[in-house]
Design an enzyme around this catalytic site. Structure first.
Site, PDB file in Angstrom:
ATOM      1  N   SER A 193       0.836  -1.199   0.000  1.00  0.00           N
ATOM      2  CA  SER A 193       0.000   0.000   0.000  1.00  0.00           C
ATOM      3  C   SER A 193       0.877   1.257   0.000  1.00  0.00           C
ATOM      4  O   SER A 193       1.684   1.439  -0.896  1.00  0.00           O
ATOM      5  CB  SER A 193      -0.962  -0.030   1.193  1.00  0.00           C
ATOM      6  N   ASP A 347      -9.683  -3.638  -5.521  1.00  0.00           N
ATOM      7  CA  ASP A 347      -8.881  -2.636  -4.804  1.00  0.00           C
ATOM      8  C   ASP A 347      -8.939  -1.312  -5.549  1.00  0.00           C
ATOM      9  O   ASP A 347      -8.782  -1.264  -6.774  1.00  0.00           O
ATOM     10  CB  ASP A 347      -7.438  -3.128  -4.699  1.00  0.00           C
ATOM     11  N   HIS A 377      -7.921  -4.670  -0.994  1.00  0.00           N
ATOM     12  CA  HIS A 377      -6.843  -3.895  -0.382  1.00  0.00           C
ATOM     13  C   HIS A 377      -6.598  -4.344   1.057  1.00  0.00           C
ATOM     14  O   HIS A 377      -7.523  -4.437   1.862  1.00  0.00           O
ATOM     15  CB  HIS A 377      -7.173  -2.400  -0.396  1.00  0.00           C
TER      16      HIS A 377
END
Length: 407
Positions: A193, A347, A377
């Site tokens: 991320s 995501d 995610h």
């Protein structure tokens, strides 16, 4: 007085039950669960727990007990850390930066591979503890020395703290590889991320550094590589999918970049993007660069709102390369090490990954792409969470291990 205290104590469980029910209602009211997701009930339960924790944290913040992010991180850190008898764990500090070293216990006659790891969490959540199990798993399964960087977070710290902390810790580690028994020719940078975005930034920052060992490969797990174009198909398709809905993502970005939240709407609509900038960088930021199967006819085409100079002046640092590694010069991109890129279908950052993949490939960088059709995610960190683990979590963790072992 005693009766009053008893009434207050009796009211607390009712109050927190009400907060939980509100969190559940918020989940059902705002959340979209993709049809392709496996174990949707498990997914819903996990999201309700997160919303509840954030709601309680907001209450504590209003009472000035502690900030919401600090409270949620406290709960994350209290999740059981599995002690792995095959891995030696050492907490260190590189100056003011806390780091955690994971070393396989088994003896070896030659230096090991090294992994620099930058955790995710949107600059708000995540910590050395919450990613402990994943780093321990990587160390054991790949027989590598893993250094996890505990960079400083919101709300106390803002741009460019994450980047400088990660960069400084990385340089310190690279200068001391022999101390940790690491082969200088086998160092991998890995991040998830916002941590994946840090990998991209740090690899670019180290280009041309002849005083340091060269990073062998980079692993970017659903990275954030730009905060400019919020009209990509994945932003539209997954804007209400946990655990990174669009509103939360742009709020985190604004807080980290010290942008007033009143400019969120202008950022979403592209009103802060100068026409000249879009003309120059559209070739790297537009959905036109995505594979056809990711460009659904259902999504609205990118249409920038009329340019707002005031919005641009308040948000112009989103156009800095330090916040958008995808717009780095071709000469820099071409010198980057080979990459393993992970994207998840459900995501919001899926298209960031795909655009960066094309950016690297266009400059001759070797890319291995791993797309998780049932992924969302944050899924990789759940790989060992038993009831809250998902098939995509386990497969993704093993895919990363397989790639690193192949280096």
């Amino acid at each position: 007085m005693a009766v009053l205290w008893l009434l207050l104590l009796a009211a607390l469980p009712i109050f927190f039950l009400g907060v939980f029910l509100q969190a559940v209602w918020e989940h059902w009211r705002t959340t979209r669960i993709p049809a392709a997701l496996q174990h949707p009930a498990r997914f819903r339960a996990l999201h309700c727990i997160l919303l509840y924790a954030m709601a309680v944290g907001n209450i504590f913040e209003k009472l000035r007990i502690c900030s919401m992010p600090r409270f949620v991180r406290f709960l994350q850190d209290k999740l059981t850390i599995k002690k792995n008898p095959e891995v030696v764990v050492t907490d260190l500090r590189f100056g003011t930066i806390p780091v955690r070293l994971f070393q396989p216990k088994a003896s070896t006659s030659s230096p090991r591979r090294g992994i620099l790891f930058y955790h995710g969490g949107g600059a708000v959540f995540g910590s050395l503890d919450s990613y402990h199990n994943l780093c321990s798993f990587l160390a054991r399964e790949t027989d590598s020395v893993v250094l996890s960087v505990g960079y400083r977070l919101l709300p106390e710290h803002h741009y460019p703290v994450i980047f400088t902390d990660c960069l400084n810790a990385s340089i310190h580690f690279l200068k001391a590889l022999k101390t940790y028994g690491v082969d200088p020719s086998k160092v991998v940078a890995c991040g998830e991320s916002v941590g994946g975005g840090m990998v991209a930034l740090i690899m670019q920052a180290l280009v041309g550094r002849t005083d340091l060992p060269q990073i062998r490969a980079q692993v970017l797990i659903y990275p954030m590589v730009q905060a400019i174009n919020f009209q990509l198909p994945s932003f539209q398709q997954n804007q209400n999918v946990p655990f990174l809905p669009l509103d939360f993502m742009i709020t985190c970005a604004c807080k980290y970049l010290a942008i007033d939240l009143s400019w969120k709407e202008a950022m979403l609509k592209g009103a802060c993007i100068p026409p000249g900038f879009w003309k120059k960088y559209r070739k790297w930021l537009s959905s036109d660069n995505l594979p056809r199967r990711f460009r659904s006819k259902v999504q609205q085409p990118e249409t920038l709102a009329p340019f707002n100079e005031a919005a641009y002046l308040e948000t112009k640092h989103i156009f800095d390369v330090e916040n958008a590694p995808i717009i780095a010069d071709d000469e820099v991109i071409a010198q980057l090490p080979e990459a393993f890129l992970v994207s998840c279908e459900m995501d919001i950052l899926r298209d960031d990954t795909l655009l960066y993949k094309k950016r690297l490939e266009d400059q001759g960088v070797r890319v291995t792409w791993y797309h998780v059709e049932d992924g969302f995610h944050g899924c990789v960190v759940l790989f060992d969470k038993k009831f809250f683990s998902f098939p995509c979590s386990v497969s993704l963790a093993h895919a990363v291990v397989s790639y690193i072992k192949g280096i």
